[in-house]
Write a protein that holds these residues in place. Sequence first.
Motif, PDB file in Angstrom:
ATOM      1  N   TRP A 147       0.819  -1.219   0.000  1.00  0.00           N
ATOM      2  CA  TRP A 147       0.000   0.000   0.000  1.00  0.00           C
ATOM      3  C   TRP A 147       0.849   1.265   0.000  1.00  0.00           C
ATOM      4  N   GLY A 148       2.136   1.104  -0.232  1.00  0.00           N
ATOM      5  CA  GLY A 148       3.017   2.263  -0.380  1.00  0.00           C
ATOM      6  C   GLY A 148       3.125   3.124   0.866  1.00  0.00           C
ATOM      7  N   LEU A 149       2.967   2.520   2.021  1.00  0.00           N
ATOM      8  CA  LEU A 149       3.082   3.308   3.254  1.00  0.00           C
ATOM      9  C   LEU A 149       4.562   3.565   3.533  1.00  0.00           C
ATOM     10  N   GLU A 150       4.817   4.731   4.071  1.00  0.00           N
ATOM     11  CA  GLU A 150       6.208   5.118   4.343  1.00  0.00           C
ATOM     12  C   GLU A 150       6.851   4.131   5.310  1.00  0.00           C
ATOM     13  N   ARG A 151       8.092   3.771   5.037  1.00  0.00           N
ATOM     14  CA  ARG A 151       8.778   2.799   5.896  1.00  0.00           C
ATOM     15  C   ARG A 151       8.810   3.293   7.343  1.00  0.00           C
ATOM     16  N   LYS A 152       8.232   2.506   8.216  1.00  0.00           N
ATOM     17  CA  LYS A 152       8.142   2.821   9.649  1.00  0.00           C
ATOM     18  C   LYS A 152       7.437   4.150   9.923  1.00  0.00           C
ATOM     19  N   GLY A 153       6.609   4.593   8.963  1.00  0.00           N
ATOM     20  CA  GLY A 153       5.937   5.886   9.123  1.00  0.00           C
ATOM     21  C   GLY A 153       4.455   5.729   9.453  1.00  0.00           C
ATOM     22  N   ASP A 154       3.705   6.839   9.305  1.00  0.00           N
ATOM     23  CA  ASP A 154       2.269   6.812   9.608  1.00  0.00           C
ATOM     24  C   ASP A 154       1.594   5.748   8.738  1.00  0.00           C
ATOM     25  N   GLY A 155       0.754   4.972   9.372  1.00  0.00           N
ATOM     26  CA  GLY A 155       0.102   3.850   8.688  1.00  0.00           C
ATOM     27  C   GLY A 155       0.625   2.519   9.202  1.00  0.00           C
ATOM     28  N   VAL A 156       1.917   2.502   9.587  1.00  0.00           N
ATOM     29  CA  VAL A 156       2.496   1.248  10.122  1.00  0.00           C
ATOM     30  C   VAL A 156       3.183   1.471  11.481  1.00  0.00           C
ATOM     31  N   ARG A 157       2.852   2.603  12.117  1.00  0.00           N
ATOM     32  CA  ARG A 157       3.538   2.881  13.399  1.00  0.00           C
ATOM     33  C   ARG A 157       3.205   1.846  14.467  1.00  0.00           C
ATOM     34  N   PHE A 158       2.050   1.233  14.331  1.00  0.00           N
ATOM     35  CA  PHE A 158       1.676   0.179  15.278  1.00  0.00           C
ATOM     36  C   PHE A 158       2.783  -0.867  15.395  1.00  0.00           C
ATOM     37  N   TYR A 159       3.481  -1.124  14.292  1.00  0.00           N
ATOM     38  CA  TYR A 159       4.485  -2.202  14.265  1.00  0.00           C
ATOM     39  C   TYR A 159       5.876  -1.710  14.651  1.00  0.00           C
ATOM     40  N   VAL A 160       5.998  -0.411  14.935  1.00  0.00           N
ATOM     41  CA  VAL A 160       7.307   0.172  15.217  1.00  0.00           C
ATOM     42  C   VAL A 160       7.378   0.521  16.707  1.00  0.00           C
ATOM     43  N   PHE A 161       8.233  -0.172  17.410  1.00  0.00           N
ATOM     44  CA  PHE A 161       8.382   0.062  18.852  1.00  0.00           C
ATOM     45  C   PHE A 161       9.604   0.956  19.058  1.00  0.00           C
ATOM     46  N   ASP A 162       9.345   2.257  19.174  1.00  0.00           N
ATOM     47  CA  ASP A 162      10.454   3.214  19.217  1.00  0.00           C
ATOM     48  C   ASP A 162      11.439   2.956  20.356  1.00  0.00           C
ATOM     49  N   GLY A 163      10.907   2.538  21.506  1.00  0.00           N
ATOM     50  CA  GLY A 163      11.806   2.390  22.661  1.00  0.00           C
ATOM     51  C   GLY A 163      12.485   1.024  22.750  1.00  0.00           C
ATOM     52  N   ILE A 164      12.265   0.174  21.730  1.00  0.00           N
ATOM     53  CA  ILE A 164      12.819  -1.185  21.806  1.00  0.00           C
ATOM     54  C   ILE A 164      13.795  -1.408  20.648  1.00  0.00           C
ATOM     55  N   ASP A 165      15.081  -1.190  20.914  1.00  0.00           N
ATOM     56  CA  ASP A 165      16.080  -1.302  19.846  1.00  0.00           C
ATOM     57  C   ASP A 165      16.421  -2.758  19.535  1.00  0.00           C
ATOM     58  N   ASN A 166      16.302  -3.597  20.545  1.00  0.00           N
ATOM     59  CA  ASN A 166      16.679  -4.994  20.367  1.00  0.00           C
ATOM     60  C   ASN A 166      15.520  -5.899  20.791  1.00  0.00           C
ATOM     61  N   PRO A 167      14.612  -6.203  19.847  1.00  0.00           N
ATOM     62  CA  PRO A 167      13.424  -7.002  20.203  1.00  0.00           C
ATOM     63  C   PRO A 167      13.780  -8.366  20.795  1.00  0.00           C
ATOM     64  N   ALA A 168      14.850  -8.986  20.300  1.00  0.00           N
ATOM     65  CA  ALA A 168      15.199 -10.318  20.824  1.00  0.00           C
ATOM     66  C   ALA A 168      15.557 -10.222  22.306  1.00  0.00           C
ATOM     67  N   ALA A 169      16.322  -9.188  22.672  1.00  0.00           N
ATOM     68  CA  ALA A 169      16.692  -9.010  24.078  1.00  0.00           C
ATOM     69  C   ALA A 169      15.463  -8.667  24.906  1.00  0.00           C
ATOM     70  N   PHE A 170      14.597  -7.833  24.338  1.00  0.00           N
ATOM     71  CA  PHE A 170      13.372  -7.458  25.051  1.00  0.00           C
ATOM     72  C   PHE A 170      12.520  -8.696  25.317  1.00  0.00           C
ATOM     73  N   LYS A 171      12.407  -9.567  24.305  1.00  0.00           N
ATOM     74  CA  LYS A 171      11.594 -10.790  24.474  1.00  0.00           C
ATOM     75  C   LYS A 171      12.212 -11.714  25.522  1.00  0.00           C
ATOM     76  N   ARG A 172      13.537 -11.752  25.587  1.00  0.00           N
ATOM     77  CA  ARG A 172      14.180 -12.566  26.635  1.00  0.00           C
ATOM     78  C   ARG A 172      13.813 -12.045  28.021  1.00  0.00           C
ATOM     79  N   GLN A 173      13.858 -10.715  28.170  1.00  0.00           N
ATOM     80  CA  GLN A 173      13.507 -10.138  29.471  1.00  0.00           C
ATOM     81  C   GLN A 173      12.037 -10.389  29.798  1.00  0.00           C
ATOM     82  N   TYR A 174      11.219 -10.306  28.766  1.00  0.00           N
ATOM     83  CA  TYR A 174       9.782 -10.531  28.951  1.00  0.00           C
ATOM     84  C   TYR A 174       9.539 -11.967  29.419  1.00  0.00           C
ATOM     85  N   ARG A 175      10.241 -12.901  28.788  1.00  0.00           N
ATOM     86  CA  ARG A 175      10.079 -14.312  29.180  1.00  0.00           C
ATOM     87  C   ARG A 175      10.563 -14.536  30.610  1.00  0.00           C
TER      88      ARG A 175
END
Length: 217
Positions: A147-175
């Motif tokens: 749909w030509g939405l801007e990369r990591k921009g409005d329209g897909v911000r739901f999928y962009v976690f600004d405060g989480i640079d390392n999702p794998a590490a975050f998921k380890r902490q979550y677990r």
Amino acid sequence: MTTSLFSTVIRTASHDRHTEAENAPFIENLLSGRFAVDAYARYTEQLFFVYQALEEAAGPLAQDPVAGPFLKPELMRVAALERDLTHLLGDQWRDGVTPLPATRRYAERIAEVAMTWPAGYVAHHYTRYLGDLSGGQVIRSIAERVWGLERKGDGVRFYVFDGIDNPAAFKRQYRALLDALPVDELEKQRVVEECRTAFALNSAVFADLDALFPLTA
Ligand code: HEM
């Protein structure tokens, strides 16, 4: 006797439900890139109602010993969804959005456990946020491309976690938080059941969406 970590138990016990959700016709059609953007917008609307229910509970549960540790500000999605919906539907989007019947049931169940059963709320929290940090990224790249939405921009911000640079590490902490959940074995079993319910509630939303946006093969 070996005891499994709770994060492993919950993942294993919900695996079949994950497969079911992942293979729902609506999700398959979304991932195939054959939908017009209106189906993606309607899906995003449904997420708005789900996350509103999840995040309205964040204040009241912040100090709760069971659910409180999971409520991290960097996970919060409602503001991102508001920006996405403004982009997809225009400034007046709030006037036009409605929860589908399955979405209403899902949001009601979240609100109910948030008020009555903090560990049950954790089951819902896990099912959505850990999923968003995982497979959710697949949906983002499709949305950007199709749909030509801007990369990591409005329209897909739901999928962009600004405060989480390392999702794998975050998921380890979550677990690790799941593994330390301060409830007894019996209650953990109930949490696993609630997690399976959470997956089924997601699949029901996909079924409602599928009825609205049928695609023939
Ligand atoms: C677009 C379809 C989906 C794809 C491609 C997908 C893909 C994935 C992948 C690859 C993982 C493993 C990530 C890892 O081990 O770090 C994962 C984990 C997960 N997904 Fe999905 N998923 C999808 C849909 C969903 C849905 C609809 C839900 C529930 C609402 C969900 C909830 C989860 C959860 C809770 C995990 C974490 C499991 C764990 O490690 O404990 N996923 N997903």
